[in-house]
Scaffold this active site. Sequence first.
Site: not given
Ligand code: F6R
Length: 588
Positions: A2, A74, A100-101, A465, A469, A472, A488, A583
Amino acid sequence: MCGIIGCVAEEPVADILLEGLKRVEYRGYDSAGMATISGRRLGVRKGVGRVSEIEERKKMSEMSGSTGMAHTRWATHGGVTDENAHPHASCRETVAVIHNGIIENYIPLKKGLQAKGHRFKSETDTEVISHLVEDEYKRTKDPLKATVAAVKKLKGQYAIVVLFQDRSDVMTGARKDAPLIVGVGKNKTFLASDVLAFIGQTDRTIFLDNLEAVEITKDRVKIVGPDGKAVSREPTQVAWELSDVSKSAFAHYTLKEINEQPKTVLSASVQDKAKVERFAQAIRKAKSVYITASGTSYHAGLLMKFRLNKEAKIRTDVVVAGELKEHTEFMGDGSVVVAFSQSGETADVMEAVKEAKKHGAKVYSIVNAVGSSLARESDEVLLLNCGPEVGVAATKSFTSQVVVANIVVDAVLGKKRSNGYKELSEAVAEALKCEAEVLELVRLYMGRPDFYFVARGYESPVALEGALKLKELSYIHAEGMPASELKHGTLALIEDGTPVVIINPSGPNHAESLSNAEELKARGADLIGISDEEDEVYKHFIHVPKVQPKFAPIVEAVPLQLLAYHMSVARSNNPDYPRNLAKSVTVK
Ligand code: F6R
């Protein structure tokens, strides 16, 4: 996950809070709210939706008072409803809390409070904190003492900010395993979950340590440690410019951040030589080396492992952060754990690091957020220097991580600092020029239910990756894997027109990847090649410039990021705020 902001000022705070709230919205965006103290009245406005929608309905900006706080949620405990949005007031509305938590023991606490006559209005774990502080405040008559006494009863993680209805001059906060920082402005003081919340108002920050609590007025900060003793700490200046946190001319932060990469790969390459050498020494001398991270950062870790194994001949385990505690049998004194994290606040990474330390390992981290929990828990830190990343999807932080990982591996190898970064930056700028090809792919495949991404060797994490991407941002199911793995099992899913992205730079694995491409084509796949070398097997082709092999994942990631971004926009998603995500993942 949050976003939190609180402010005590001389002037009305609603506009300041709203502005800050929008900047931390990337941390959580299913509901939001604001509380202020005006005279001796506690006002709360909150609801479900994005900050701008709630503002439209509830006019948070019109709340009066020069002390207030705001929150974007969140959801963890309790559905996404108006009642469950923060702030949460106590029953007599003498206290309000944002959090937050996760409070792990909220059920027994709630039962105890209800038995004492407290009435609950929400399903959240957070609300117990408001009632606990209310009781403690009645007893102690002191905001900070009441806050400290209340959090002592909590198990779990928290960063909280508390308002007291009869004290319009103060606000308190406390943290355990979740971020909370102080912003020190002129006649205004802030509490927030990150610097972005108040960067337009001040760049002077005090980072609170774990288990500390704080009381702020407009011109005073009082911190106490877990032992209750006063802690004195001077503010530090943070360098993130306000311009870095706006979208500028771009439609979304994500697109802006993708386009910043020619600049950010250069800034990531500027590292303190002595620190890099200490990092490299530690890896060279370690009895065992582990890399840990989550999501995109984990993919950067996989790339680092590849070079440490293959070139430096250093055996390295890469473990997803949330699983590290299951892989500590061989960890001990003399082990080194390299942790990658953009935010430096990811709960899984923090837990992994704590576990590693418990086993005697040293922690070396590669982090973007200065002063973050991970940065402060680490024995040595290298920063990504790529500025704030607001889009929920990691883009520029990934390419910066790959740059820093390469700098460390080069130092482990005893190589002189490579000066190929200017060329790399130009190559990234070149790779960005694939918008037309990407938009054509979006037009053709935006209705497809599945996408596959394959590659070999050093490029394999790039396939992972690309898939992450796309998932998400576009919500299209995607899988990434080494090209060798297709036969496989996954080949069974390939049918006419299935889009398969194949990342295949010129080099030792090129020919074998082309054979896999033929196998895929024979089964009807529409092949999308990403490479510096074209081949007629591909139905579509995106050219990326040829760079040193160690940098190839950086230029290859760029079209994959653009594909995910444009797919998201075409499918009417908001790429900056993908559903169900946040994020900074500060819950386990
Ligand atoms: C994908 C993404 C997440 C972060 C993951 C780790 O685009 O953003 O998979 O990479 O949550 O986050 P950090 O790097 O902040 O530990």
